[in-house]
Design a protein around this motif. Structure first.
Motif, PDB file in Angstrom:
ATOM      1  N   LYS A  44       0.864  -1.175   0.000  1.00  0.00           N
ATOM      2  CA  LYS A  44       0.000   0.000   0.000  1.00  0.00           C
ATOM      3  C   LYS A  44       0.899   1.223   0.000  1.00  0.00           C
ATOM      4  CE  LYS A  44      -3.647   2.447   2.518  1.00  0.00           C
ATOM      5  NZ  LYS A  44      -4.524   2.452   3.726  1.00  0.00           N
ATOM      6  N   VAL A  45       0.680   2.129  -0.928  1.00  0.00           N
ATOM      7  CA  VAL A  45       1.501   3.337  -1.039  1.00  0.00           C
ATOM      8  C   VAL A  45       0.684   4.546  -0.604  1.00  0.00           C
ATOM      9  CG1 VAL A  45       2.800   4.845  -2.586  1.00  0.00           C
ATOM     10  CG2 VAL A  45       2.876   2.366  -2.908  1.00  0.00           C
ATOM     11  N   ARG A  46       1.233   5.293   0.317  1.00  0.00           N
ATOM     12  CA  ARG A  46       0.612   6.547   0.777  1.00  0.00           C
ATOM     13  C   ARG A  46       1.558   7.688   0.426  1.00  0.00           C
ATOM     14  NH1 ARG A  46       0.696   6.980   6.102  1.00  0.00           N
ATOM     15  NH2 ARG A  46      -1.294   8.009   6.476  1.00  0.00           N
ATOM     16  N   LEU A  47       1.008   8.777  -0.074  1.00  0.00           N
ATOM     17  CA  LEU A  47       1.795   9.960  -0.416  1.00  0.00           C
ATOM     18  C   LEU A  47       1.470  11.055   0.588  1.00  0.00           C
ATOM     19  CD1 LEU A  47       1.391   9.986  -4.310  1.00  0.00           C
ATOM     20  CD2 LEU A  47       3.175   8.908  -2.936  1.00  0.00           C
ATOM     21  N   LEU A  48       2.487  11.472   1.340  1.00  0.00           N
ATOM     22  CA  LEU A  48       2.316  12.502   2.365  1.00  0.00           C
ATOM     23  C   LEU A  48       2.944  13.801   1.879  1.00  0.00           C
ATOM     24  CD1 LEU A  48       3.213  10.419   5.550  1.00  0.00           C
ATOM     25  CD2 LEU A  48       0.967  10.791   4.519  1.00  0.00           C
ATOM     26  N   LEU A  49       2.125  14.836   1.821  1.00  0.00           N
ATOM     27  CA  LEU A  49       2.580  16.130   1.308  1.00  0.00           C
ATOM     28  C   LEU A  49       2.997  17.061   2.441  1.00  0.00           C
ATOM     29  CD1 LEU A  49       2.831  18.301  -0.981  1.00  0.00           C
ATOM     30  CD2 LEU A  49       0.431  18.853  -0.519  1.00  0.00           C
ATOM     31  N   PHE A  50       4.182  17.667   2.271  1.00  0.00           N
ATOM     32  CA  PHE A  50       4.653  18.723   3.173  1.00  0.00           C
ATOM     33  C   PHE A  50       5.020  19.933   2.314  1.00  0.00           C
ATOM     34  CE2 PHE A  50       5.458  14.727   5.245  1.00  0.00           C
ATOM     35  CZ  PHE A  50       5.194  14.931   6.594  1.00  0.00           C
ATOM     36  N   THR A  51       4.635  21.111   2.746  1.00  0.00           N
ATOM     37  CA  THR A  51       5.026  22.351   2.077  1.00  0.00           C
ATOM     38  C   THR A  51       5.477  23.329   3.149  1.00  0.00           C
ATOM     39  OG1 THR A  51       2.871  23.459   2.206  1.00  0.00           O
ATOM     40  CG2 THR A  51       3.207  21.931   0.349  1.00  0.00           C
ATOM     41  N   ARG A  52       5.886  24.503   2.736  1.00  0.00           N
ATOM     42  CA  ARG A  52       6.285  25.501   3.738  1.00  0.00           C
ATOM     43  C   ARG A  52       5.104  25.935   4.596  1.00  0.00           C
ATOM     44  NH1 ARG A  52      10.863  29.347   0.711  1.00  0.00           N
ATOM     45  NH2 ARG A  52      12.574  27.821   0.994  1.00  0.00           N
ATOM     46  N   ALA A  53       3.883  25.694   4.105  1.00  0.00           N
ATOM     47  CA  ALA A  53       2.689  26.035   4.881  1.00  0.00           C
ATOM     48  C   ALA A  53       2.346  24.952   5.893  1.00  0.00           C
ATOM     49  CB  ALA A  53       1.499  26.260   3.947  1.00  0.00           C
ATOM     50  N   ASN A  54       2.878  23.736   5.697  1.00  0.00           N
ATOM     51  CA  ASN A  54       2.630  22.626   6.642  1.00  0.00           C
ATOM     52  C   ASN A  54       3.894  21.774   6.772  1.00  0.00           C
ATOM     53  OD1 ASN A  54       2.120  21.678   3.910  1.00  0.00           O
ATOM     54  ND2 ASN A  54       1.358  19.787   4.812  1.00  0.00           N
ATOM     55  N   ALA A  55       4.981  22.423   7.145  1.00  0.00           N
ATOM     56  CA  ALA A  55       6.294  21.772   7.153  1.00  0.00           C
ATOM     57  C   ALA A  55       6.392  20.621   8.143  1.00  0.00           C
ATOM     58  CB  ALA A  55       7.384  22.804   7.440  1.00  0.00           C
ATOM     59  N   THR A  56       5.580  20.628   9.183  1.00  0.00           N
ATOM     60  CA  THR A  56       5.650  19.569  10.199  1.00  0.00           C
ATOM     61  C   THR A  56       4.339  18.783  10.292  1.00  0.00           C
ATOM     62  OG1 THR A  56       4.968  21.101  11.949  1.00  0.00           O
ATOM     63  CG2 THR A  56       7.333  20.861  11.566  1.00  0.00           C
ATOM     64  N   CYS A  57       3.451  19.026   9.351  1.00  0.00           N
ATOM     65  CA  CYS A  57       2.128  18.426   9.413  1.00  0.00           C
ATOM     66  C   CYS A  57       1.801  17.781   8.075  1.00  0.00           C
ATOM     67  CB  CYS A  57       1.093  19.501   9.762  1.00  0.00           C
ATOM     68  SG  CYS A  57      -0.608  18.929   9.777  1.00  0.00           S
ATOM     69  N   GLY A  58       2.086  16.481   7.968  1.00  0.00           N
ATOM     70  CA  GLY A  58       1.865  15.795   6.697  1.00  0.00           C
ATOM     71  C   GLY A  58       0.412  15.745   6.298  1.00  0.00           C
ATOM     72  N   GLN A  59       0.140  15.931   5.023  1.00  0.00           N
ATOM     73  CA  GLN A  59      -1.218  15.894   4.493  1.00  0.00           C
ATOM     74  C   GLN A  59      -1.314  14.753   3.493  1.00  0.00           C
ATOM     75  OE1 GLN A  59      -2.788  19.337   2.262  1.00  0.00           O
ATOM     76  NE2 GLN A  59      -3.990  19.768   4.096  1.00  0.00           N
ATOM     77  N   LEU A  60      -2.224  13.832   3.723  1.00  0.00           N
ATOM     78  CA  LEU A  60      -2.381  12.672   2.868  1.00  0.00           C
ATOM     79  C   LEU A  60      -3.003  13.077   1.539  1.00  0.00           C
ATOM     80  CD1 LEU A  60      -2.047   9.564   2.768  1.00  0.00           C
ATOM     81  CD2 LEU A  60      -4.406   9.398   3.596  1.00  0.00           C
ATOM     82  N   ILE A  61      -2.348  12.701   0.452  1.00  0.00           N
ATOM     83  CA  ILE A  61      -2.848  13.026  -0.882  1.00  0.00           C
ATOM     84  C   ILE A  61      -3.803  11.934  -1.332  1.00  0.00           C
ATOM     85  CG2 ILE A  61      -2.192  13.332  -3.297  1.00  0.00           C
ATOM     86  CD1 ILE A  61       0.476  14.448  -2.356  1.00  0.00           C
ATOM     87  N   ASP A  62      -4.961  12.347  -1.807  1.00  0.00           N
ATOM     88  CA  ASP A  62      -5.945  11.420  -2.344  1.00  0.00           C
ATOM     89  C   ASP A  62      -5.512  11.025  -3.761  1.00  0.00           C
ATOM     90  OD1 ASP A  62      -8.079  10.028  -3.311  1.00  0.00           O
ATOM     91  OD2 ASP A  62      -9.559  11.619  -3.024  1.00  0.00           O
ATOM     92  N   PRO A  63      -5.132   9.762  -3.987  1.00  0.00           N
ATOM     93  CA  PRO A  63      -4.642   9.373  -5.317  1.00  0.00           C
ATOM     94  C   PRO A  63      -5.696   9.516  -6.415  1.00  0.00           C
ATOM     95  CG  PRO A  63      -5.007   7.439  -3.933  1.00  0.00           C
ATOM     96  CD  PRO A  63      -5.175   8.627  -3.062  1.00  0.00           C
ATOM     97  N   GLU A  64      -6.976   9.437  -6.036  1.00  0.00           N
ATOM     98  CA  GLU A  64      -8.038   9.573  -7.018  1.00  0.00           C
ATOM     99  C   GLU A  64      -8.260  11.032  -7.412  1.00  0.00           C
ATOM    100  OE1 GLU A  64      -9.499   6.976  -8.401  1.00  0.00           O
ATOM    101  OE2 GLU A  64      -8.287   5.629  -7.146  1.00  0.00           O
ATOM    102  N   ASN A  65      -8.033  11.919  -6.465  1.00  0.00           N
ATOM    103  CA  ASN A  65      -8.263  13.349  -6.718  1.00  0.00           C
ATOM    104  C   ASN A  65      -7.209  14.164  -5.973  1.00  0.00           C
ATOM    105  OD1 ASN A  65      -9.369  15.753  -7.535  1.00  0.00           O
ATOM    106  ND2 ASN A  65     -11.120  15.664  -6.145  1.00  0.00           N
ATOM    107  N   PRO A  66      -5.941  14.090  -6.419  1.00  0.00           N
ATOM    108  CA  PRO A  66      -4.833  14.690  -5.652  1.00  0.00           C
ATOM    109  C   PRO A  66      -4.937  16.197  -5.476  1.00  0.00           C
ATOM    110  CG  PRO A  66      -4.102  14.010  -7.832  1.00  0.00           C
ATOM    111  CD  PRO A  66      -5.473  13.434  -7.647  1.00  0.00           C
ATOM    112  N   PHE A  67      -5.596  16.871  -6.404  1.00  0.00           N
ATOM    113  CA  PHE A  67      -5.624  18.332  -6.317  1.00  0.00           C
ATOM    114  C   PHE A  67      -6.831  18.854  -5.558  1.00  0.00           C
ATOM    115  CE2 PHE A  67      -2.616  17.441  -9.620  1.00  0.00           C
ATOM    116  CZ  PHE A  67      -1.586  18.311  -9.300  1.00  0.00           C
TER     117      PHE A  67
END
Length: 456
Positions: A44-67
């Motif tokens: 199972k692959v999970r993609l966790l997004l970090f940006t400068r707006a959430n540098a310490t708080c990973g956000q799970l990307i929905d593979p069906e609707n990533p945007f």
């Protein structure tokens, strides 16, 4: 009034804790245990997004609707961070530090590729089989990003161990059009001896840089990038256990060191200069200290910033470079080219220890990886690597030794010793001393003076 104030405070806490993380909250990398390793969970692959707006708080990307995730911006550069084999199911201890360092250096989508469910299995061969499916999932995701305006040029994949080959498979699916792949001690078992299409190779991205730290065990020995860095020769790393009685660190320390060396380069803790050479032995012998091959750019640095040498490296197609490190961070060492001219009538063999002192600081380099030959009126060139920079040195202590426990004590008569700071392209003034008599195993301390004839 008190109740209303309490409600306001509670609302403020909720808003602050959820800022930058959307309705999903913070997501962490999967954490399994040894029982999962025995069972071997399905991939199972999970993609966790970090940006400068959430540098310490990973956000799970929905593979069906990533945007649907407002923080994922396709026009922003994207860096993927891909871990390797996790035999016990535990998450990598370094993951968040690397993400934070990447975001400090550059405003990117930092995406942690969590394939712990697939990387956890006592059967390593089953984990290897999962690398291709992970690459297929990443390929599909990147294509979705392309549809939203992402440029393949701006994609950087950082793969650790098996993650390096996942990066290569993904890059190959795009015909090598992605911008950069960084391989941190790419896995050797199951990949050594395989053809390029079955492992990472330079054609998988526009620029591929690879670091080798455990090539005699879990890592890959041969070059597989446009530039391959061999830290301490690519095998045993300073500070790592030498005995199996040291526990799990004996098995993973050398392999894992690749990440911490790269982390130092991201944090700009210090800058490590590397030197192209045909072998680690030749590098230690001071035979490869001239980087005229790179023109005005000089010797390439190790790590994140080697991208600055991309144009020069692509012209060379493939090159291997070497450097040494300290036992712990800051890992970078400071090198000197040491030229010793002697006038003993008979040949002398031995090693040299150099100590530089300035104020209350001092640093020592032991040049003893082999016994060197000193001949009359013949200059012997050595490489001295110090654990810190002490410059300009006020005093230098020199010691000559042979390692002989029994037998006569020898003398080494030095006409001139010259220390030239590296890299040579900096053209810093060398330090010299003339007419020294070294008695075996006895220290001689002197004040260095500017060389009469500077010779770079």
């Amino acid at each position: 009034m008190l109740l209303r104030s309490h409600h306001v405070l509670l609302l403020a806490i909720i808003l602050v804790s959820s800022a930058g993380c959307g309705a999903q909250g913070c997501e962490g990398i999967t954490d399994l245990d040894l029982k999962h390793s025995i069972v071997g969970p399905s991939l199972k692959v999970r993609l966790l997004l970090f940006t400068r707006a959430n540098a310490t708080c990973g956000q799970l990307i929905d593979p069906e609707n990533p945007f649907s995730n407002s923080l994922l911006n396709a026009t922003r550069p994207t860096t993927f961070l891909i871990h390797g084999y996790r035999p016990t199911g535990s998450p990598p201890i370094w993951m968040h530090k690397v993400v934070e360092a990447i975001l400090t250096r550059k405003d990117v989508n930092a995406i942690v590729v969590d394939w712990i469910r697939g990387a956890t299995n006592i059967n390593y061969l089953k984990v290897v089989k999962n690398t291709r499916p992970v690459a297929v999932i990443l390929t599909a995701f990147i294509k979705q990003m392309q549809n939203e305006g992402a440029s393949l040029d701006s994609i950087h994949m950082i793969g650790v161990s098996l993650g390096a080959h996942i990066s290569g498979f993904t890059g190959a699916n795009f015909g090598g059009a992605i911008g950069r792949i960084t391989a941190l001690d790419p896995a050797g078992p199951s990949f050594t001896g395989r053809p390029p299409e079955e492992r990472l190779d330079p054609s998988d991205a526009q620029f591929v840089d690879a670091l080798h730290t455990d090539m005699d065990a879990f890592g890959f020995r041969k070059p597989l990038g446009h530039i391959d860095f061999y830290a301490n020769g690519g095998a045993d790393q300073p500070g790592c256990p030498k005995s199996i009685f040291s526990g799990s660190q004996y098995f993973k320390c050398d392999h894992q060191r690749s990440v911490f060396l790269y982390l130092d380069s991201l944090n700009r803790t210090c800058q490590t200069i590397t030197y192209p050479c045909s072998s680690y032995s030749d590098f230690l012998d001071g035979k490869c200290l001239n980087c005229s091959l790179f023109g005005s750019a000089g010797c390439p640095v190790f790590g994140y910033d080697v991208i600055g040498w991309k144009d020069e490296l692509l012209k060379l197609n493939s090159i291997s470079t070497y450097f040494t490190t300290n036992k712990a961070s800051p890992f970078c060492k400071f090198g000197y080219k040491v030229d010793i001219l002697t006038w003993n009538s008979e040949k002398r063999w031995g090693h040299i220890t150099l100590t530089q002192q300035r104020g209350g600081q001092q640093t020592t380099a032991e040049i003893n990886h082999k016994s060197y030959k000193f001949e009359q009126y013949t200059e012997t060139t050595l490489l001295a690597e110090f654990d810190r920079e002490v410059q300009p040195a006020e005093r230098i202590t020199l010691k000559y030794g042979t390692g002989n426990v029994f037998g006569p004590r020898y003398k080494l008569r030095v006409l001139r010793i010259r220390l030239t700071p590296l890299p040579l392209e900096r053209r810093l003034r060398p330090m010299c001393r003339y007419d020294l008599l070294l008695l075996e195993n006895q220290e001689v301390t002197f004040r260095p003076i500017p060389c009469e004839h500077s010779n770079f």
